[in-house]
Design an enzyme around this catalytic site. Structure first.
Site, PDB file in Angstrom:
ATOM      1  N   CYS A  90       0.802  -1.225   0.000  1.00 31.38           N
ATOM      2  CA  CYS A  90       0.000   0.000   0.000  1.00 31.38           C
ATOM      3  C   CYS A  90       0.835   1.275   0.000  1.00 31.38           C
ATOM      4  O   CYS A  90       0.340   2.335  -0.384  1.00 31.38           O
ATOM      5  CB  CYS A  90      -0.929   0.028   1.216  1.00 31.38           C
ATOM      6  SG  CYS A  90      -1.907  -1.459   1.438  1.00 31.38           S
ATOM      7  N   HIS A 361      -8.227   3.738  -3.572  1.00 30.71           N
ATOM      8  CA  HIS A 361      -6.886   3.386  -3.095  1.00 30.71           C
ATOM      9  C   HIS A 361      -6.205   2.429  -4.077  1.00 30.71           C
ATOM     10  O   HIS A 361      -6.122   1.229  -3.834  1.00 30.71           O
ATOM     11  CB  HIS A 361      -7.017   2.753  -1.707  1.00 30.71           C
ATOM     12  CG  HIS A 361      -5.760   2.178  -1.130  1.00 30.71           C
ATOM     13  ND1 HIS A 361      -4.496   2.617  -1.454  1.00 30.71           N
ATOM     14  CD2 HIS A 361      -5.578   1.183  -0.205  1.00 30.71           C
ATOM     15  CE1 HIS A 361      -3.593   1.910  -0.782  1.00 30.71           C
ATOM     16  NE2 HIS A 361      -4.230   1.043  -0.014  1.00 30.71           N
ATOM     17  N   CYS A 391      -1.186   2.325   6.794  1.00 32.66           N
ATOM     18  CA  CYS A 391      -0.931   0.932   7.110  1.00 32.66           C
ATOM     19  C   CYS A 391      -0.532   0.225   5.828  1.00 32.66           C
ATOM     20  O   CYS A 391      -0.819   0.696   4.723  1.00 32.66           O
ATOM     21  CB  CYS A 391      -2.151   0.277   7.738  1.00 32.66           C
ATOM     22  SG  CYS A 391      -3.635   0.279   6.704  1.00 32.66           S
TER      23      CYS A 391
END
Length: 405
Positions: A90, A361, A391
């Site tokens: 991520c 995202h 995160c």
């Protein structure tokens, strides 16, 4: 020691995966147009001076494989520009920025492109689809809130690892399952999650012009020009979100409405040394002050921002109260809420224009997109310091402190 400055920050629109505006666009083509736009916005900068094109990609396989960064350089006609593709899932394009920052600080180059891309639409199912039978009565989760609060800034304390018992063969547990774990550990209710998600959507709707300012249009193969994000849902309310069913557990609290949508997109930053700023007479957008990374149990990866942020703040010799704005990636409302509380982030400084729950995202893109969003927010409010953090799937966190110039 040289300083690293961000002098350009742009992004593509963000499309909804599988059914949105960018679903048929290849990752390399999408990222190439965005990287070109980033360089075009820096007056007098010859692409031949780029020391390295560093590209973040969360899941670099299939047609996102074969070192996308180098492919993009060649597509743009920059045969002399090397490229490397990195993944920290991520936070992949925050990692690419960190690498450029470190190179400049060490004196090993003056001009870098930090970019990120993800086409979830082009992916096939992978290990992240694995859903374990998580037992919250397991000792690993006992008194978890207390133990989290006892962790030092350096993250010295460690969680017991149930994988040693052979129960969890994969670090990349389904992200929604980890969100349910965090919600259970911290007592984050469905109502709190839906309220935060509604806040994200409503703030994005109110800041529509803000979200358009760093978008560079993308032209599709059929000539269609995409100019805006697919995912924001105008008119979202807590009442509407309350009607959605849990996705990951029958009795769970995480829904499609209080989590980020799967998405496609690309973003790019141009990062240069102070020497280049002076030589070309550039007006920097921001200075990279510090970065930090952290590791923690994959089962609770959503708490990754806590120790990563503390590390970045300590290296900057700053406190969370010194931050004028904070951007925590909205992977799930269930993990943003406790992360913000652990860090002591004031509500009026957090994700002031909405975030990934509303805009999406795309894994490899998000780090660079958030940097652009944070710079824009600091400019909008007149703030000086900002913290970007997120995160990371697999049990990590990452953070960066910037100073608006």
């Amino acid at each position: 020691m040289p300083e690293a400055y961000i002098v350009s920050a742009v992004r593509s629109p963000i499309g909804r995966a599988y059914k949105g505006s960018l679903k048929d666009l290849r990752s390399d083509d999408l990222a190439a147009s965005t990287v070109q736009a980033a360089l075009d916005s820096v007056p007098g900068l010859d692409p031949a001076r780029v020391e390295d094109l560093i590209l973040g990609c969360g899941l670099p396989g299939g047609y996102q494989g074969n070192n996308l960064a180098r492919i993009i350089a060649v597509l743009l006609g920059w045969d002399n520009v090397p490229g490397t593709t990195v993944t920290r899932y991520c936070s992949s394009s925050l990692q690419s920025t960190r690498m450029a920052f470190h190179a400049i600080k060490s004196g090993e180059g003056d001009v870098f492109v930090s970019a990120g891309v993800e086409s979830v639409s082009g992916m096939t199912a992978g290990s992240s689809d694995y859903i374990p039978n998580v037992d919250l009565t397991n000792p690993v989760f006992a008194d978890a809130t207390a133990r989290t609060k006892e962790r030092s800034n350096a993250g010295a304390a460690r969680w017991t690892d149930p994988r040693l018992e052979g129960k969890l063969p994969d670090a990349y547990i389904a992200m929604g399952q980890t969100a349910e774990n965090v919600a259970g550990l911290y007592g984050i209710s469905r109502e709190e999650q839906d309220a935060f998600a509604a806040r994200s959507q409503q703030r994005t709707e109110q800041a529509a012009d803000f979200w358009q300012q760093d978008i560079r249009p993308v032209t599709l193969a059929d000539g269609t020009v995409v100019t805006s994000d697919d995912s924001p849902r105008a008119g979202t309310t807590v009442e509407k979100l309350a009607g959605l069913d849990p996705v990951f557990r029958p009795d769970g609290t995480v829904t499609a409405g209080n989590a980020c949508p799967l998405s496609d997109g690309a973003a790019a930053l141009v990062i240069v040394s102070d020497r280049i700023v002076k030589e070309l007479g550039l007006q920097p957008l921001a200075r990279v002050v510090s970065t930090g990374v952290s590791g923690l149990s994959p089962e609770i990866m959503g708490l990754g921002p806590v120790d990563a942020s503390r590390s970045a703040l300590a290296r900057a010799d700053l406190d969370i109260k010194d931050m004028d704005l904070v951007e925590i990636n909205e992977a799930f409302a269930a993990q943003v809420i406790p992360s913000a509380r652990e860090l002591g982030v004031e509500e009026e400084k957090l994700n002031v224009n909405g975030g990934a729950i509303s805009v999406g995202h795309p894994f490899g893109m998000t780090g660079a997109r958030m940097t652009s969003t944070l710079i824009g927010g600091l400019t909008q409010t007149g703030g000086r310091y900002g913290l970007e953090t997120m995160c990371v799937g697999g049990g990590q966190g990452m953070a960066m402190v910037i100073e608006r110039m």
